[in-house]
Design a protein around this motif. Sequence first.
Motif, PDB file in Angstrom:
ATOM      1  N   ASP A  87       0.811  -1.214   0.000  1.00 14.12           N
ATOM      2  CA  ASP A  87       0.000   0.000   0.000  1.00 14.12           C
ATOM      3  C   ASP A  87       0.846   1.267   0.000  1.00 14.12           C
ATOM      4  OD1 ASP A  87       0.831  -0.469   2.623  1.00 14.12           O
ATOM      5  OD2 ASP A  87      -1.067   0.140   3.521  1.00 14.12           O
ATOM      6  N   VAL A  88       1.862   1.327   0.865  1.00 14.62           N
ATOM      7  CA  VAL A  88       2.641   2.557   1.039  1.00 14.62           C
ATOM      8  C   VAL A  88       4.142   2.262   0.993  1.00 14.62           C
ATOM      9  CG1 VAL A  88       3.140   4.475   2.613  1.00 14.62           C
ATOM     10  CG2 VAL A  88       0.823   3.564   2.482  1.00 14.62           C
ATOM     11  N   PHE A  89       4.873   3.102   0.289  1.00 17.71           N
ATOM     12  CA  PHE A  89       6.332   3.041   0.261  1.00 17.71           C
ATOM     13  C   PHE A  89       6.852   4.178   1.130  1.00 17.71           C
ATOM     14  CE2 PHE A  89      10.494   4.252  -1.177  1.00 17.71           C
ATOM     15  CZ  PHE A  89      11.118   3.073  -1.526  1.00 17.71           C
ATOM     16  N   THR A  90       7.538   3.831   2.201  1.00 10.81           N
ATOM     17  CA  THR A  90       8.127   4.847   3.070  1.00 10.81           C
ATOM     18  C   THR A  90       9.645   4.796   2.919  1.00 10.81           C
ATOM     19  OG1 THR A  90       6.276   4.618   4.610  1.00 10.81           O
ATOM     20  CG2 THR A  90       8.215   5.756   5.418  1.00 10.81           C
ATOM     21  N   THR A  91      10.272   3.754   3.436  1.00 14.65           N
ATOM     22  CA  THR A  91      11.730   3.616   3.304  1.00 14.65           C
ATOM     23  C   THR A  91      12.118   2.504   2.344  1.00 14.65           C
ATOM     24  OG1 THR A  91      11.870   2.034   5.116  1.00 14.65           O
ATOM     25  CG2 THR A  91      12.104   4.384   5.682  1.00 14.65           C
ATOM     26  N   GLY A  92      11.187   1.625   2.047  1.00 16.26           N
ATOM     27  CA  GLY A  92      11.482   0.472   1.205  1.00 16.26           C
ATOM     28  C   GLY A  92      11.863  -0.767   2.000  1.00 16.26           C
ATOM     29  N   ALA A  93      11.932  -0.657   3.315  1.00 11.80           N
ATOM     30  CA  ALA A  93      12.361  -1.784   4.143  1.00 11.80           C
ATOM     31  C   ALA A  93      11.466  -3.005   3.971  1.00 11.80           C
ATOM     32  CB  ALA A  93      12.402  -1.365   5.615  1.00 11.80           C
ATOM     33  N   THR A  94      10.180  -2.801   3.940  1.00 11.97           N
ATOM     34  CA  THR A  94       9.247  -3.921   3.794  1.00 11.97           C
ATOM     35  C   THR A  94       9.407  -4.572   2.429  1.00 11.97           C
ATOM     36  OG1 THR A  94       7.675  -2.876   5.298  1.00 11.97           O
ATOM     37  CG2 THR A  94       6.805  -4.576   3.823  1.00 11.97           C
ATOM     38  N   LEU A  95       9.462  -3.761   1.383  1.00 12.05           N
ATOM     39  CA  LEU A  95       9.609  -4.306   0.033  1.00 12.05           C
ATOM     40  C   LEU A  95      10.942  -5.036  -0.138  1.00 12.05           C
ATOM     41  CD1 LEU A  95       8.120  -1.332  -1.970  1.00 12.05           C
ATOM     42  CD2 LEU A  95       7.108  -3.607  -1.720  1.00 12.05           C
ATOM     43  N   PHE A  96      12.012  -4.468   0.395  1.00 11.51           N
ATOM     44  CA  PHE A  96      13.322  -5.128   0.297  1.00 11.51           C
ATOM     45  C   PHE A  96      13.300  -6.486   0.998  1.00 11.51           C
ATOM     46  CE2 PHE A  96      15.033  -0.893  -0.721  1.00 11.51           C
ATOM     47  CZ  PHE A  96      15.880  -1.221  -1.776  1.00 11.51           C
ATOM     48  N   ALA A  97      12.727  -6.537   2.202  1.00 12.11           N
ATOM     49  CA  ALA A  97      12.690  -7.790   2.959  1.00 12.11           C
ATOM     50  C   ALA A  97      11.830  -8.838   2.255  1.00 12.11           C
ATOM     51  CB  ALA A  97      12.171  -7.538   4.372  1.00 12.11           C
ATOM     52  N   ALA A  98      10.677  -8.432   1.768  1.00 12.08           N
ATOM     53  CA  ALA A  98       9.796  -9.371   1.074  1.00 12.08           C
ATOM     54  C   ALA A  98      10.427  -9.866  -0.223  1.00 12.08           C
ATOM     55  CB  ALA A  98       8.446  -8.714   0.794  1.00 12.08           C
ATOM     56  N   ALA A  99      11.046  -8.954  -0.970  1.00 11.19           N
ATOM     57  CA  ALA A  99      11.706  -9.336  -2.221  1.00 11.19           C
ATOM     58  C   ALA A  99      12.854 -10.305  -1.955  1.00 11.19           C
ATOM     59  CB  ALA A  99      12.205  -8.094  -2.955  1.00 11.19           C
ATOM     60  N   ALA A 100      13.604 -10.073  -0.898  1.00 12.57           N
ATOM     61  CA  ALA A 100      14.714 -10.972  -0.563  1.00 12.57           C
ATOM     62  C   ALA A 100      14.196 -12.370  -0.240  1.00 12.57           C
ATOM     63  CB  ALA A 100      15.505 -10.415   0.621  1.00 12.57           C
ATOM     64  N   THR A 101      13.084 -12.454   0.459  1.00  8.82           N
ATOM     65  CA  THR A 101      12.485 -13.755   0.783  1.00  8.82           C
ATOM     66  C   THR A 101      12.051 -14.470  -0.494  1.00  8.82           C
ATOM     67  OG1 THR A 101      11.745 -12.970   2.936  1.00  8.82           O
ATOM     68  CG2 THR A 101      10.607 -14.893   2.044  1.00  8.82           C
ATOM     69  N   LEU A 102      11.423 -13.736  -1.409  1.00 10.18           N
ATOM     70  CA  LEU A 102      10.975 -14.337  -2.672  1.00 10.18           C
ATOM     71  C   LEU A 102      12.160 -14.778  -3.531  1.00 10.18           C
ATOM     72  CD1 LEU A 102       8.069 -11.878  -3.461  1.00 10.18           C
ATOM     73  CD2 LEU A 102       7.852 -14.279  -2.781  1.00 10.18           C
ATOM     74  N   ARG A 103      13.191 -13.950  -3.592  1.00 10.85           N
ATOM     75  CA  ARG A 103      14.380 -14.316  -4.383  1.00 10.85           C
ATOM     76  C   ARG A 103      15.065 -15.544  -3.799  1.00 10.85           C
ATOM     77  NH1 ARG A 103      14.963  -8.772  -4.661  1.00 10.85           N
ATOM     78  NH2 ARG A 103      16.596  -8.799  -3.099  1.00 10.85           N
ATOM     79  N   ALA A 104      15.112 -15.651  -2.488  1.00 11.87           N
ATOM     80  CA  ALA A 104      15.718 -16.821  -1.846  1.00 11.87           C
ATOM     81  C   ALA A 104      14.948 -18.099  -2.187  1.00 11.87           C
ATOM     82  CB  ALA A 104      15.779 -16.619  -0.331  1.00 11.87           C
ATOM     83  N   ALA A 105      13.652 -17.957  -2.501  1.00 12.32           N
ATOM     84  CA  ALA A 105      12.828 -19.110  -2.859  1.00 12.32           C
ATOM     85  C   ALA A 105      12.917 -19.457  -4.339  1.00 12.32           C
ATOM     86  CB  ALA A 105      11.378 -18.833  -2.485  1.00 12.32           C
ATOM     87  N   GLY A 106      13.635 -18.622  -5.102  1.00  9.43           N
ATOM     88  CA  GLY A 106      13.807 -18.930  -6.514  1.00  9.43           C
ATOM     89  C   GLY A 106      13.130 -17.991  -7.487  1.00  9.43           C
TER      90      GLY A 106
END
Length: 119
Positions: A87-106
């Motif tokens: 919903d909201v982009f503030t610092t990007g911390a949430t998006l970075f963490a979620a993206a890292a989890t998805l990338r780790a899964a392939g």
Amino acid sequence: MREGVSVVPIPATREAQRSRGFDHGASLAQAVAEYLHAPCARLLEPPCAKDQRELTRGERFANMEAAFSLQGVDCDFHIRNVILVDDVFTTGATLFAAAATLRAAGVEHVRCATFARVY
């Protein structure tokens, strides 16, 4: 839309879901998926993190480190392209963490879409 793209919501915390009675991020992602004629895949468990509204930028990144895990994903996981919706982009911390989890899964390609930007 390119074949093989799935829309993935950033899930609200369990507390936020209880408070609102629904997961607003999932609703946004579902609308995006319908617009793009793409599947909406709830791949992420709600984050294990505290509310970020009062945290500094550095505290937000520390708070979100390893906050996400995958749900309902087995060894036959084959999603390679994702549009991650929040919903909201503030610092990007949430998006970075979620993206890292998805990338780790392939997941090979993660693109992000948000609906508001807070400075």
